[in-house]
Scaffold this motif. Structure first.
Motif, PDB file in Angstrom:
ATOM      1  N   GLY A   1       5.244  -4.547  13.905  1.00 58.46           N
ATOM      2  CA  GLY A   1       3.765  -3.489  13.723  1.00 58.46           C
ATOM      3  C   GLY A   1       2.807  -3.694  12.691  1.00 58.46           C
ATOM      4  N   ASP A   2       3.299  -4.520  11.392  1.00 58.29           N
ATOM      5  CA  ASP A   2       2.356  -4.849  10.309  1.00 58.29           C
ATOM      6  C   ASP A   2       2.643  -6.542  10.010  1.00 58.29           C
ATOM      7  OD1 ASP A   2       0.667  -4.194   8.508  1.00 58.29           O
ATOM      8  OD2 ASP A   2       2.295  -3.449   7.091  1.00 58.29           O
ATOM      9  N   LEU A   3       2.683  -7.182  10.937  1.00 59.07           N
ATOM     10  CA  LEU A   3       3.078  -8.693  10.823  1.00 59.07           C
ATOM     11  C   LEU A   3       1.789  -9.555  10.192  1.00 59.07           C
ATOM     12  CD1 LEU A   3       5.578 -10.430  11.057  1.00 59.07           C
ATOM     13  CD2 LEU A   3       5.042 -10.914  13.283  1.00 59.07           C
TER      14      LEU A   3
ATOM     15  N   ALA B   1      15.290  -3.505  -4.471  1.00 62.32           N
ATOM     16  CA  ALA B   1      15.495  -2.445  -3.782  1.00 62.32           C
ATOM     17  C   ALA B   1      14.125  -1.608  -3.504  1.00 62.32           C
ATOM     18  CB  ALA B   1      15.999  -1.236  -4.998  1.00 62.32           C
ATOM     19  N   LYS B   2      14.016  -1.330  -2.167  1.00 66.86           N
ATOM     20  CA  LYS B   2      12.727  -0.845  -1.605  1.00 66.86           C
ATOM     21  C   LYS B   2      12.829   0.763  -1.282  1.00 66.86           C
ATOM     22  CE  LYS B   2       8.986  -1.163   1.911  1.00 66.86           C
ATOM     23  NZ  LYS B   2       8.424  -2.227   2.799  1.00 66.86           N
ATOM     24  N   GLN B   3      11.843   1.650  -1.765  1.00 64.96           N
ATOM     25  CA  GLN B   3      12.092   3.006  -1.560  1.00 64.96           C
ATOM     26  C   GLN B   3      10.712   3.513  -1.228  1.00 64.96           C
ATOM     27  OE1 GLN B   3      12.968   5.429  -5.063  1.00 64.96           O
ATOM     28  NE2 GLN B   3      14.204   6.811  -4.006  1.00 64.96           N
TER      29      GLN B   3
ATOM     30  N   ILE C   1       9.267  -9.794   6.151  1.00 67.64           N
ATOM     31  CA  ILE C   1       9.690  -8.638   5.322  1.00 67.64           C
ATOM     32  C   ILE C   1       8.819  -7.453   5.975  1.00 67.64           C
ATOM     33  CG2 ILE C   1      10.296  -9.512   3.008  1.00 67.64           C
ATOM     34  CD1 ILE C   1       7.595  -8.584   2.032  1.00 67.64           C
ATOM     35  N   ASP C   2       8.970  -5.912   5.194  1.00 64.78           N
ATOM     36  CA  ASP C   2       8.473  -4.920   5.735  1.00 64.78           C
ATOM     37  C   ASP C   2       8.032  -4.316   7.052  1.00 64.78           C
ATOM     38  OD1 ASP C   2       6.813  -2.777   4.807  1.00 64.78           O
ATOM     39  OD2 ASP C   2       4.866  -3.986   4.361  1.00 64.78           O
ATOM     40  N   PRO C   3       8.917  -4.234   7.914  1.00 64.21           N
ATOM     41  CA  PRO C   3       8.971  -3.738   9.271  1.00 64.21           C
ATOM     42  C   PRO C   3       8.970  -2.215   9.440  1.00 64.21           C
ATOM     43  CG  PRO C   3      11.184  -4.443   8.886  1.00 64.21           C
ATOM     44  CD  PRO C   3      10.505  -4.664   7.491  1.00 64.21           C
ATOM     45  N   GLU C   4       8.148  -1.342   8.247  1.00 63.98           N
ATOM     46  CA  GLU C   4       8.368  -0.029   8.428  1.00 63.98           C
ATOM     47  C   GLU C   4       7.561   0.482   9.645  1.00 63.98           C
ATOM     48  OE1 GLU C   4       6.742   1.830   4.791  1.00 63.98           O
ATOM     49  OE2 GLU C   4       5.481   0.173   4.565  1.00 63.98           O
ATOM     50  N   PHE C   5       6.471  -0.254  10.183  1.00 65.23           N
ATOM     51  CA  PHE C   5       5.699   0.277  11.205  1.00 65.23           C
ATOM     52  C   PHE C   5       6.113  -0.040  12.535  1.00 65.23           C
ATOM     53  CE2 PHE C   5       2.745   0.387   7.767  1.00 65.23           C
ATOM     54  CZ  PHE C   5       1.643   1.197   8.123  1.00 65.23           C
TER      55      PHE C   5
ATOM     56  N   ASN D   1       0.762  -1.209   0.017  1.00 67.30           N
ATOM     57  CA  ASN D   1       0.073  -0.118   0.195  1.00 67.30           C
ATOM     58  C   ASN D   1       0.901   1.247   0.102  1.00 67.30           C
ATOM     59  OD1 ASN D   1      -2.359  -1.521   0.214  1.00 67.30           O
ATOM     60  ND2 ASN D   1      -2.249  -1.505   2.488  1.00 67.30           N
ATOM     61  N   LEU D   2       2.207   1.085   0.353  1.00 70.90           N
ATOM     62  CA  LEU D   2       3.073   2.256   0.560  1.00 70.90           C
ATOM     63  C   LEU D   2       4.180   2.612  -0.404  1.00 70.90           C
ATOM     64  CD1 LEU D   2       2.858   2.252   4.469  1.00 70.90           C
ATOM     65  CD2 LEU D   2       1.395   3.306   2.899  1.00 70.90           C
ATOM     66  N   ASN D   3       4.740   1.699  -0.778  1.00 73.68           N
ATOM     67  CA  ASN D   3       6.150   2.077  -1.196  1.00 73.68           C
ATOM     68  C   ASN D   3       6.565   1.356  -2.720  1.00 73.68           C
ATOM     69  OD1 ASN D   3       7.311   3.155   1.325  1.00 73.68           O
ATOM     70  ND2 ASN D   3       6.501   1.253   2.050  1.00 73.68           N
ATOM     71  N   LEU D   4       7.621   1.826  -3.250  1.00 74.51           N
ATOM     72  CA  LEU D   4       8.219   1.255  -4.426  1.00 74.51           C
ATOM     73  C   LEU D   4       8.902   0.241  -4.014  1.00 74.51           C
ATOM     74  CD1 LEU D   4       9.293   4.449  -6.224  1.00 74.51           C
ATOM     75  CD2 LEU D   4       7.472   3.213  -6.833  1.00 74.51           C
TER      76      LEU D   4
HETATM   77 MG    MG Z   1       4.605  -1.710   4.201  1.00 69.46          MG
END
Ligand code: MG
Ligand code: ADP
Ligand code: MG
Ligand code: MG
Length: 418
Positions: free
Chosen positions: A234-236, A60-62, A251-255, A44-47
């Motif tokens: 935070g987003d598991l 590569a995640k931006q 993956i994806d621990p930005e929260f 929902n959020l990133n490239l």
């Molecule tokens: Mg995310």
């Protein structure tokens, strides 16, 4: 994009960027002009780019300065890439085999270059397909036990824990998304809410007027906001877990921030229950998916049991933090009292996990962001039937969480609803 400043990369500019990074260039191999870039961000959020070269591939995640799902009208700080990378390197310290390796991090570009997980697929997609993952329960419970123990006051010194907590306190923008979208909006009229309509119109109205439920959800919200127990992912949900038959990677621990442990455990359990209740919607072609639903329920039980025993084992063998100081419980009766207390502590964590699981389920049916498990059921009547059962369990998990003594009773209740 002024040179040196943040600018979103694309298939044209990413190879030039990566060519300057020796380790990345050597993983990819060959001539940068032949590297192939695919943008695969389904989140929902990133490239997210997969880059393939002559000898290897990487991801590569931006971050973008806004919420991808909604658009530029909803700004979101780039600094989330910093928190994602901080969390990822903490997780690498705890469970190196259960997360992607990091190749490069660029603070200005809000970009992390990491291991390309292949042939792993997103767990949610595997659960929709009806695949079995024999190592999932063991590996995801190991991830949670290790990360939720080793970032807490049970393991760290008070000073280190407080310093780490301070780093993540600034991730307030992503926390606020959860505070609003998980704990608040599904229980009030909010512009971004949606549900299967008209089938669930009455249910949604009932949930907005359910005093007992709203009070219980707000207590979970306050726990989420105030209880800095451990560095949580935070987003598991099952979209943040990638799997093969033998491997599990988170993956994806930005929260990530310091919050209540049960939020992560609840995310895993709640999303597995969503997968369970969606199974009748995926039946067809001679498959009733009943046995597969039972497999999911078994995994839920196993994940909790394995998590609980691993967490207790870590506490017993490595409980060197400044909470419950070693040496204070040496006498026989103190040791016994402390052991009994640890069981109570895990029981409280169990109840938190159930409550958060319920909140995670409800927000996926009445809130903004839905899940493919249910969205992919095309017939709205059929989908609403699955969603109604999931909502019923979610509500009970929230309001009655403290009355459950074990996961087996929760699982039988879920089976009864199905
Ligand atoms: Mg995310
Ligand atoms: P977002 O924060 O936007 O949700 P994610 O980190 O969840 O982004 O990544 C979006 C998608 O990109 C994932 O669902 C997955 O398909 C793919 N992806 C992300 N990281 C990797 C990786 N390390 N290896 C392979 N695929 C990945
Ligand atoms: Mg994601
Ligand atoms: Mg990010």
């Amino acid at each position: 994009g002024a040179a040196g400043g943040y600018h979103p990369l694309d298939g044209g500019t990413l190879p030039d960027y990566l060519a300057k990074l020796e380790n990345c260039a050597s993983i990819l191999g060959g001539n940068p002009s032949e590297w192939h870039v695919d943008e695969v961000g389904d989140g929902n959020l990133n490239l997210v780019f997969i880059v393939r070269g002559a000898s290897g591939s990487l991801v590569a995640k931006q971050a973008l300065p806004y919420v991808r799902l909604v658009g530029e009208s909803w700004p979101l700080p780039l600094k989330r890439a910093f928190f994602e990378h901080e969390a990822l390197i903490t997780q690498i310290d705890c469970v190196p085999d259960l997360v992607p390796a990091v190749h490069h991090y660029d603070d200005v570009m809000a970009l992390t270059v990491m291991e390309h997980l292949t042939p792993h697929i997103i767990l949610r997609k595997g659960l929709i397909a009806g695949n079995l993952y024999p190592k999932l329960a063991e590996q995801i419970s190991e991830f949670m036990a290790q990360t939720l123990f080793k970032t807490s006051d049970l393991y760290l010194s008070a000073k280190e824990k407080k310093q780490r907590n301070a780093v993540f306190c600034d991730n307030d923008a992503l926390c606020k998304i959860t505070e609003d979208l998980v704990f608040t909006d599904p229980y009030r009229v909010a512009e971004l809410n949606r549900w299967t309509s008209p089938q669930l119109d009455d249910t949604a109205a009932r949930f907005r007027n359910d005093a007992e439920l709203k009070v219980a959800v707000q207590s979970l919200k306050e726990a989420f906001m105030g209880r800095a127990e451990a560095l949580i992912h935070g987003d598991l949900h099952s979209g943040s877990i990638m799997v093969t038959e033998t491997e599990t990677k988170v993956i994806d621990p930005e929260f990530a921030f310091y919050g209540p442990r049960g939020f992560d455990v609840g995310a895993v359990i709640g999303n597995l229950f969503l997968a369970y209740f969606s199974q009748p919607g995926h039946a067809g072609n001679g498959q009733d998916r009943v046995a597969y639903g039972e497999w999911i329920l078994t995994q839920i039980g196993e994940i909790w049991e394995r998590f609980q025993s691993r967490f207790l084992q870590l506490w017993e063998s490595q409980g060197q933090g400044d909470a419950y100081v070693a040496g204070l419980f040496e006498e026989l009766d103190s040791a016994a009292a402390f052991a009994a207390y640890r069981r109570t502590y895990l029981q409280d964590l169990f109840h938190d996990s159930l409550g958060f699981a319920g909140a995670k389920m409800i927000r996926r049916i009445l809130g903004l962001a839905h899940v493919e498990d249910l969205e992919s059921i095309e017939d709205p009547d059929r989908r609403a039937a699955c969603e109604t059962k999931a909502l019923a369990l979610g509500r009970i998990l929230i309001v009655d969480r403290k009355t459950y003594e074990n996961m087996a009773s929760v699982i039988s209740y879920a089976r009864q609803l199905q």
